[in-house]
Design an enzyme around this catalytic site. Structure first.
Site, mmCIF file in Angstrom:
data_model
loop_
_atom_site.group_PDB
_atom_site.id
_atom_site.type_symbol
_atom_site.label_atom_id
_atom_site.label_comp_id
_atom_site.label_asym_id
_atom_site.label_seq_id
_atom_site.Cartn_x
_atom_site.Cartn_y
_atom_site.Cartn_z
ATOM 1 N N SER A 28 0.820 -1.219 0.000
ATOM 2 C CA SER A 28 0.000 0.000 0.000
ATOM 3 C C SER A 28 0.849 1.261 0.000
ATOM 4 O O SER A 28 0.319 2.374 0.006
ATOM 5 C CB SER A 28 -0.928 0.005 1.222
ATOM 6 O OG SER A 28 -0.180 -0.123 2.410
ATOM 7 N N ASN A 115 -1.934 -2.550 13.139
ATOM 8 C CA ASN A 115 -3.398 -2.396 13.117
ATOM 9 C C ASN A 115 -3.850 -1.163 13.898
ATOM 10 O O ASN A 115 -4.693 -0.398 13.416
ATOM 11 C CB ASN A 115 -4.063 -3.657 13.675
ATOM 12 C CG ASN A 115 -3.746 -4.883 12.837
ATOM 13 O OD1 ASN A 115 -3.176 -4.753 11.747
ATOM 14 N ND2 ASN A 115 -4.092 -6.063 13.323
ATOM 15 N N THR A 160 -40.408 26.898 -9.070
ATOM 16 C CA THR A 160 -40.719 25.535 -8.652
ATOM 17 C C THR A 160 -40.992 24.783 -9.952
ATOM 18 O O THR A 160 -41.523 25.371 -10.901
ATOM 19 C CB THR A 160 -41.965 25.461 -7.733
ATOM 20 O OG1 THR A 160 -43.090 25.962 -8.457
ATOM 21 C CG2 THR A 160 -41.787 26.294 -6.471
ATOM 22 N N HIS A 161 -40.576 23.535 -9.999
ATOM 23 C CA HIS A 161 -40.690 22.749 -11.238
ATOM 24 C C HIS A 161 -39.953 23.421 -12.397
ATOM 25 O O HIS A 161 -40.295 23.217 -13.561
ATOM 26 C CB HIS A 161 -42.161 22.529 -11.623
ATOM 27 C CG HIS A 161 -43.022 22.076 -10.490
ATOM 28 N ND1 HIS A 161 -43.211 20.751 -10.167
ATOM 29 C CD2 HIS A 161 -43.713 22.791 -9.561
ATOM 30 C CE1 HIS A 161 -44.000 20.665 -9.107
ATOM 31 N NE2 HIS A 161 -44.303 21.891 -8.717
ATOM 32 N N SER A 282 -14.212 26.231 -26.897
ATOM 33 C CA SER A 282 -14.333 24.952 -27.592
ATOM 34 C C SER A 282 -13.245 24.882 -28.648
ATOM 35 O O SER A 282 -12.827 25.897 -29.197
ATOM 36 C CB SER A 282 -15.717 24.859 -28.244
ATOM 37 O OG SER A 282 -15.666 24.018 -29.380
ATOM 38 N N LYS A 288 -17.907 29.657 -28.480
ATOM 39 C CA LYS A 288 -18.302 29.049 -27.217
ATOM 40 C C LYS A 288 -17.539 29.558 -25.998
ATOM 41 O O LYS A 288 -16.348 29.822 -26.049
ATOM 42 C CB LYS A 288 -18.093 27.534 -27.287
ATOM 43 C CG LYS A 288 -19.020 26.849 -28.267
ATOM 44 C CD LYS A 288 -20.376 26.617 -27.667
ATOM 45 C CE LYS A 288 -20.360 25.336 -26.857
ATOM 46 N NZ LYS A 288 -21.701 25.027 -26.376
ATOM 47 N N GLU A 295 -19.571 22.489 -14.298
ATOM 48 C CA GLU A 295 -19.870 21.188 -14.912
ATOM 49 C C GLU A 295 -18.994 20.084 -14.315
ATOM 50 O O GLU A 295 -19.450 18.974 -14.022
ATOM 51 C CB GLU A 295 -19.644 21.239 -16.422
ATOM 52 C CG GLU A 295 -20.741 21.970 -17.160
ATOM 53 C CD GLU A 295 -20.413 22.096 -18.639
ATOM 54 O OE1 GLU A 295 -21.161 21.569 -19.444
ATOM 55 O OE2 GLU A 295 -19.390 22.713 -18.986
ATOM 56 N N LYS A 330 -8.219 3.353 1.968
ATOM 57 C CA LYS A 330 -7.467 4.594 1.799
ATOM 58 C C LYS A 330 -7.712 5.321 0.484
ATOM 59 O O LYS A 330 -7.906 6.536 0.460
ATOM 60 C CB LYS A 330 -5.981 4.326 1.981
ATOM 61 C CG LYS A 330 -5.691 4.074 3.425
ATOM 62 C CD LYS A 330 -4.332 3.547 3.694
ATOM 63 C CE LYS A 330 -4.361 2.805 5.004
ATOM 64 N NZ LYS A 330 -5.259 1.625 5.023
#
Ligand code: ARG
Length: 464
Positions: A28, A115, A160-161, A282, A288, A295, A330
């Site tokens: 590890s 441990n 709302t909605h 972009s 863009k 995002e 971990k």
């Protein structure tokens, strides 16, 4: 990373060297080396405690402390030779310590097991990372309050909605985000508080035959108490799960905020401008400007949710006490830490830099009959039962839809056609300003309340 095999731990019991692939498979050190400071800190405390109870002498202690200091420097400066043959961070450091200080190094592990050592290291590490996360949440919250203050009077549609519902102030909306963060900070602190007990002394699983002064070690390492059961001390990973759960909720909040920022910065809504430094272009479409930061944060929420499920699944079938499965705790934990710290940092930088396009927000709030409820409340104040008022306003809205006009654009005569108790003062409640100003109570959207809430929020932040 050095690959050379060595006479590794407990090899006296084993009749053949570990298979080279198995050695790499079970190691590890590649990921747990990030807890090296905590491992060294834990060893310093353990050594001091062993000296206090007379298991080590002062000469050993001084050698150990000097050796541990040297190792900390070697690692910090990138001069430490990590070896897969030594399996994990604990064995790597112990082996190097013995190389530097000789027999004292071999005595350090008295009354201790990896441990209880690893359980201690993770708690120490997570404790410091939670403190960092909370301070980033605080920075983000300060940014939110700064923006809310600037936009306390700015009117936008509340949804709302995702349909226009009632006008709200932008400042009020931002304060809703603040509340989410307030709960996240408190959940993380809660997790840190419950986690802050010392496993050392549990040894492999059953405790140890040495008269350890566990409270002394706890005090040296800043733990509030010691784990009260050795089997539980080495096997408990609740704190890791709690941390991932708190982080998953935090990310869920950031993701919901992200979603709003993405929608609002679209050409169709055009409510806000995200400064260019938080966006990218972009490679093919020259026009863009993409809201990459929100995002990406929305996307990263998935991996943290996944880590929570990983840890729950990791633990669900483990008998007491320690099992090697636990080594798998971990990577999800560390990735969760990295993800929330990165996301919080990006948000704390970005949120106060949001520019509101107030005119567009205002115009959007004028659509969709956002003050219809205000008209109903007005009629109730004039004596009509709410259900009847609801009906009257429904008919007025139907006319508005048919004739393409807002309620505030109808004549008094037209409105009186729906109910004769309507009089000239109706236009005070049909304006957006009147509508938000009227919601003037704790938790309401009135600019006056937003300012008061900001002041209260500054106090509440200090309280935690
Ligand atoms: N690398 C191990 C882990 O992360 C340390 C504890 C190993 N203990 C053991 N008995 N093999 O869990």
């Amino acid at each position: 990373m050095s690959q050379e095999s060595s006479n590794k731990l407990s090899s006296a019991r084993l009749n053949e060297p570990t298979d080279a692939f198995v050695e790499a498979f079970t190691a590890s050190v590649e990921f747990d080396q990030r807890m090296y400071r905590e491992d060294i800190e834990g060893s310093r405390a353990h050594a001091r405690m062993l000296t206090k109870i007379g298991v080590l002498n002062d000469e050993d202690l001084q050698a150990l402390l000097k050796g541990l200091d040297q190792i900390e420097t070697e690692i910090a400066e990138g001069r430490f030779n990590w070896s897969i043959a030594q399996e994990d961070v604990h064995m790597n450091i112990e082996a190097r310590l013995t190389e530097i200080v000789g027999d004292a190094g071999k005595r350090l592990h008295t009354g201790r097991s990896r441990n209880d050592q690893v359980a201690t290291d993770i708690r120490l590490y997570l404790r410091s990372q939670i403190a960092l996360a909370i301070s980033e949440i605080r920075r983000l919250q300060r940014g939110m309050l700064e923006l809310a203050e600037k936009e306390a009077d700015t009117i936008m549609p509340g949804f709302t909605h995702l349909q226009v519902a009632q006008p709200v102030t932008f400042g009020h909306h931002i304060l809703a985000w603040f509340e989410m963060m307030q709960r996240d900070a408190s959940r993380l602190q809660d997790c840190a508080d419950r986690m802050n007990v010392l496993p050392l002394g549990s040894a492999a699983l059953a405790g140890t035959t040495y008269p350890l002064d566990r409270q002394y070690t706890a005090q040296l390492l800043g733990f509030d108490d010691v784990c009260r059961n050795s089997l539980d001390g080495v096997s408990d990973r609740d704190f890791a799960i709690e941390f991932c759960a708190a982080s998953a909720l935090l990310m869920t909040h950031l993701s919901r905020i992200s979603e709003e920022l993405v929608i609002w910065s679209s050409a169709q809504f055009n409510f806000i401008n995200l400064p260019d430094r938080f966006c990218t272009g972009s490679s093919i479409m020259p026009q863009k400007k993409n809201p990459d930061v929100p995002e990406l944060v929305r996307g990263k929420t998935g991996r943290v949710n996944g880590h929570l499920v990983s840890l729950l699944t990791l633990m669900k079938s483990q008998p007491l006490a320690y099992n090697k499965d636990n080594q798998e705790d971990k990577e999800p934990l560390f990735d969760t830490i990295d993800t929330i710290l990165g996301s919080l940092r990006a948000f704390a930088d970005m949120i106060p830099a949001i520019e509101a396009k107030k005119d567009n927000m205002y115009k959007a709030a004028q659509q969709g009959f956002a003050t219809a409820t205000d008209l109903a409340d007005y009629l109730v104040r004039k004596g009509l039962p709410f259900r009847d008022a609801h009906d009257v306003v429904g008919r007025a809205v139907a006319l508005g839809v048919e004739s393409g006009r807002d309620l505030s654009e109808m004549s008094l005569q037209e409105l009186q056609g729906f109910s004769e108790i309507i009089s000239e003062d109706v236009f005070d409640v049909l304006t957006l300003e009147g509508s938000v100003a009227a919601r003037n109570h704790i938790g309401g959207t009135a600019p006056e309340q937003v300012r008061q809430a900001i002041e209260d929020a500054r106090q509440r932040m200090k309280g935690l």
